[in-house]
Write an enzyme that holds these catalytic residues in place. Structure first.
Site, mmCIF file in Angstrom:
data_model
loop_
_atom_site.group_PDB
_atom_site.id
_atom_site.type_symbol
_atom_site.label_atom_id
_atom_site.label_comp_id
_atom_site.label_asym_id
_atom_site.label_seq_id
_atom_site.Cartn_x
_atom_site.Cartn_y
_atom_site.Cartn_z
ATOM 1 N N TYR A 1 58.518 34.268 -39.222
ATOM 2 C CA TYR A 1 58.607 35.558 -38.522
ATOM 3 C C TYR A 1 58.615 35.420 -37.009
ATOM 4 O O TYR A 1 58.481 36.425 -36.316
ATOM 5 C CB TYR A 1 57.387 36.428 -38.856
ATOM 6 C CG TYR A 1 57.183 36.792 -40.300
ATOM 7 C CD1 TYR A 1 58.175 37.456 -41.016
ATOM 8 C CD2 TYR A 1 55.973 36.530 -40.934
ATOM 9 C CE1 TYR A 1 57.960 37.826 -42.334
ATOM 10 C CE2 TYR A 1 55.758 36.903 -42.249
ATOM 11 C CZ TYR A 1 56.758 37.550 -42.944
ATOM 12 O OH TYR A 1 56.531 37.927 -44.242
ATOM 13 N N GLU B 1 46.251 51.838 -47.254
ATOM 14 C CA GLU B 1 46.161 50.518 -47.888
ATOM 15 C C GLU B 1 46.374 49.428 -46.864
ATOM 16 O O GLU B 1 47.397 48.742 -46.887
ATOM 17 C CB GLU B 1 47.165 50.405 -49.027
ATOM 18 C CG GLU B 1 48.176 51.515 -48.972
ATOM 19 C CD GLU B 1 49.315 51.413 -49.913
ATOM 20 O OE1 GLU B 1 49.176 52.003 -50.982
ATOM 21 O OE2 GLU B 1 50.328 50.787 -49.570
ATOM 22 N N PRO B 2 45.424 49.252 -45.968
ATOM 23 C CA PRO B 2 45.575 48.223 -44.944
ATOM 24 C C PRO B 2 45.328 46.823 -45.507
ATOM 25 O O PRO B 2 44.516 46.639 -46.405
ATOM 26 C CB PRO B 2 44.486 48.584 -43.926
ATOM 27 C CG PRO B 2 43.451 49.322 -44.702
ATOM 28 C CD PRO B 2 44.169 50.024 -45.815
ATOM 29 N N GLY B 3 46.064 45.866 -44.978
ATOM 30 C CA GLY B 3 45.841 44.459 -45.313
ATOM 31 C C GLY B 3 45.435 43.719 -44.058
ATOM 32 O O GLY B 3 44.258 43.454 -43.779
ATOM 33 N N ARG C 1 53.915 31.655 -40.850
ATOM 34 C CA ARG C 1 54.295 32.842 -40.077
ATOM 35 C C ARG C 1 55.032 32.522 -38.768
ATOM 36 O O ARG C 1 55.993 33.201 -38.427
ATOM 37 C CB ARG C 1 53.085 33.749 -39.816
ATOM 38 C CG ARG C 1 52.459 34.280 -41.118
ATOM 39 C CD ARG C 1 51.397 35.327 -40.868
ATOM 40 N NE ARG C 1 51.949 36.578 -40.406
ATOM 41 C CZ ARG C 1 52.006 36.974 -39.170
ATOM 42 N NH1 ARG C 1 51.484 36.232 -38.206
ATOM 43 N NH2 ARG C 1 52.560 38.116 -38.845
ATOM 44 N N TYR D 1 48.220 36.765 -44.655
ATOM 45 C CA TYR D 1 49.563 36.202 -44.844
ATOM 46 C C TYR D 1 49.656 34.742 -44.403
ATOM 47 O O TYR D 1 50.704 34.300 -43.921
ATOM 48 C CB TYR D 1 50.624 37.059 -44.128
ATOM 49 C CG TYR D 1 50.540 38.515 -44.535
ATOM 50 C CD1 TYR D 1 50.887 38.905 -45.824
ATOM 51 C CD2 TYR D 1 50.061 39.485 -43.663
ATOM 52 C CE1 TYR D 1 50.775 40.224 -46.219
ATOM 53 C CE2 TYR D 1 49.940 40.810 -44.048
ATOM 54 C CZ TYR D 1 50.307 41.169 -45.337
ATOM 55 O OH TYR D 1 50.183 42.474 -45.732
ATOM 56 N N CYS E 1 58.850 17.543 -42.806
ATOM 57 C CA CYS E 1 60.042 16.842 -42.340
ATOM 58 C C CYS E 1 61.210 17.780 -42.113
ATOM 59 O O CYS E 1 62.233 17.718 -42.788
ATOM 60 C CB CYS E 1 60.368 15.704 -43.280
ATOM 61 S SG CYS E 1 59.114 14.422 -43.113
ATOM 62 N N GLU E 2 61.039 18.710 -41.236
ATOM 63 C CA GLU E 2 62.075 19.499 -40.598
ATOM 64 C C GLU E 2 61.381 20.251 -39.466
ATOM 65 O O GLU E 2 60.174 20.108 -39.305
ATOM 66 C CB GLU E 2 62.769 20.457 -41.574
ATOM 67 C CG GLU E 2 61.870 21.351 -42.375
ATOM 68 C CD GLU E 2 62.660 22.135 -43.427
ATOM 69 O OE1 GLU E 2 63.290 23.113 -43.017
ATOM 70 O OE2 GLU E 2 62.647 21.775 -44.606
ATOM 71 N N GLY F 1 50.533 49.257 -42.061
ATOM 72 C CA GLY F 1 51.448 48.919 -40.979
ATOM 73 C C GLY F 1 50.739 48.942 -39.640
ATOM 74 O O GLY F 1 51.379 48.949 -38.590
HETATM 75 C C1 LIG Z 1 52.109 44.830 -47.469
HETATM 76 C C2 LIG Z 1 51.713 46.196 -47.834
HETATM 77 C C3 LIG Z 1 50.585 46.773 -47.237
HETATM 78 C C4 LIG Z 1 49.748 46.094 -46.187
HETATM 79 O O1 LIG Z 1 50.406 45.970 -44.972
HETATM 80 P P1 LIG Z 1 49.605 45.371 -43.687
HETATM 81 O O2 LIG Z 1 50.609 45.351 -42.610
HETATM 82 O O3 LIG Z 1 49.121 44.013 -44.071
HETATM 83 O O4 LIG Z 1 48.453 46.253 -43.427
HETATM 84 C C5 LIG Z 1 50.239 48.043 -47.648
HETATM 85 N N1 LIG Z 1 50.950 48.708 -48.589
HETATM 86 C C6 LIG Z 1 52.040 48.162 -49.180
HETATM 87 C C7 LIG Z 1 52.770 48.941 -50.213
HETATM 88 C C8 LIG Z 1 52.455 46.894 -48.816
HETATM 89 O O5 LIG Z 1 53.541 46.379 -49.397
#
Ligand SMILES: *Cc1c(COP(=O)(O)O)cnc(C)c1O
Length: 404
Positions: free
Chosen positions: A301, A258-260, A297, A355, A327-328, A217
């Site tokens: 969002y 668990e960063p994404g 996105r 994403y 086409c929207e 997050g």
């Molecule tokens: C989506 C998700 C993440 C990654 O979130 P980011 O905002 O991309 O860092 C980590 N853990 C879980 C369980 C998720 O669903």
């Protein structure tokens, strides 16, 4: 990444095109890991942000684990060479059979509801689990991605800990981890500190726990002036809180995240070509050869992706609405001040590593674009553009006598 490099790649591979800077991803990963001063740390790349196999292989080589939300992601992780023990399976609202599959594959289970806990405990006795707690904290930048609050569908309520304990005790379930993921786009790292106090109180209830997973997050800046998580400062502050807890408990827990987004977002650039510049009574549209089928996105969002005209860096700046060909309503950005946009110019969308391709579709029967990774200065095609075969390969024609 240099403007000239991106232009050369657009020339070489065509557009639309996703370009990923692997060195930036590695730097983001090291920056994250080095922020924490704890005895045991494990960082899992949350691969739903970008599941290209080459990106998974990169994170594997860097020493990360993998956080997966579906069996499909788990299978990609195994293909990329992650050992099952380095894969965390954090699904939500899945069929019981998916837990069976995950257990057969040997990955770590993160359980997010009491039914699943009872199911796993009865069907697979002795399987260690991690439990996802919902601490009921409102956090996050957008309702759709805010997952820790009271009405969220994620996790087991912190108020149900007595019930969790009853299930765990009666079914002899080893609880090896406690997990919390309060939502994407957290504005303020004090949210983590507050969540940690709640989570520590849960950990104290489960003597088998050896890791505590604080999810992700972390916020990144999509435009100048945006708030973002200062990872080194957060790491310093959080390490202290975590180490104090370890000391108090007399146990060296493993700290997990668990960063994404924070690992991959700013490493991605989405390159499009301008098909048409159209003056209307109200504005100038710059129409590109892409749409929300490739990058949703902004429409989904209200996310802001910075856009640059990399073909005309010295052009006079004008205000444009950058739109796609779907086409929207398909607006990437309104009222953007861009260097004069001409037909065939290349517009680069920033922060396209997370994403973006992962959420792409075939809407309007458009092909998903190619992806290129630049690793140590060398470009590698890591996915080709789709073809008509890809669009039609799963179609089945019924053998009917007549259609009418
Ligand atoms: C989506 C998700 C993440 C990654 O979130 P980011 O905002 O991309 O860092 C980590 N853990 C879980 C369980 C998720 O669903």
């Amino acid at each position: 990444m240099q403007r000239e490099t991106l232009l050369a790649l657009a020339n070489k591979y065509g557009t639309p095109l996703y370009v990923y800077d692997a060195d930036r991803m590695a730097e983001n990963y090291h920056n994250f890991v080095n922020a924490f001063a704890v005895k045991k740390l494990k960082v899992y790349y949350a691969c739903k942000a970008n599941t290209n196999l080459s990106i998974l292989k990169l994170f594997r080589a860097l020493g990360a684990g993998l956080d997966c939300v579906s069996i499909g992601e788990v299978q990609l992780g195994l293909m990329a060479g992650f050992p099952a023990s380095d894969i965390m399976f954090t699904p939500n609202n899945i069929a019981e059979q998916e837990y069976d599959e995950a257990i057969a594959l040997g990955v770590k289970l993160n359980i997010d509801n009491l039914n699943a806990l009872e199911y796993v405990g009865q069907k697979h006795p002795g399987t260690p689990v991690c439990i996802r707690i919902n601490p009921h904290m409102m956090a996050g930048g957008n309702r759709k991605i805010s997952v820790g609050h009271i009405d969220s569908k994620f996790g087991i309520s912190i108020h149900q800990v007595p019930h969790i304990k009853r299930v765990v005790t009666n079914l002899n379930i080893p609880v090896e981890g406690i997990h919390v993921h309060t939502g994407s786009d957290i504005l303020d790292s004090s949210v983590f500190i507050r969540a940690s106090e709640l989570i520590f109180s849960v950990v104290e209830e489960f003597p088998d726990v050896d890791y505590i997973d604080f999810g992700s997050g972390f916020k990144i800046a999509y435009k100048e002036g945006d708030l973002f998580t200062d990872i080194p400062a957060f790491g310093r502050e959080f390490s202290k809180v975590f180490n104090d807890f370890c000391e108090r408990m007399g146990k060296d827990y493993t700290l997990k995240f668990e960063p994404g987004k924070v690992l991959v977002s700013d490493a991605g650039h989405f390159l499009t070509k301008v098909n048409l510049v159209k003056q209307t009574t109200a504005c100038i549209f710059a129409g590109v050869n892409s749409g929300f089928n490739h990058l949703i996105r902004p429409m989904f969002y209200d996310a802001h992706h910075a856009i640059d005209n990399i073909s005309n860096p010295k052009g006079d700046r004008k205000i444009y609405n950058v739109v796609g060909y779907i086409c929207e309503s398909d607006t990437f950005g309104s009222d953007r001040l861009l260097n004069e946009v001409r037909k065939d110019d290349i517009l680069a969308f920033r922060n396209a590593g997370a994403y973006c391709y992962a959420m792409a579709s075939n809407y309007n029967s458009r092909m998903r674009p190619a992806e290129v990774m630049v690793l140590k200065g060398q470009d590698h095609l890591i996915r080709t553009e789709e073809t008509l075969d890809d669009l039609t390969r799963n179609l089945v024609e019924p053998q009917v006598k007549s259609w009418v």
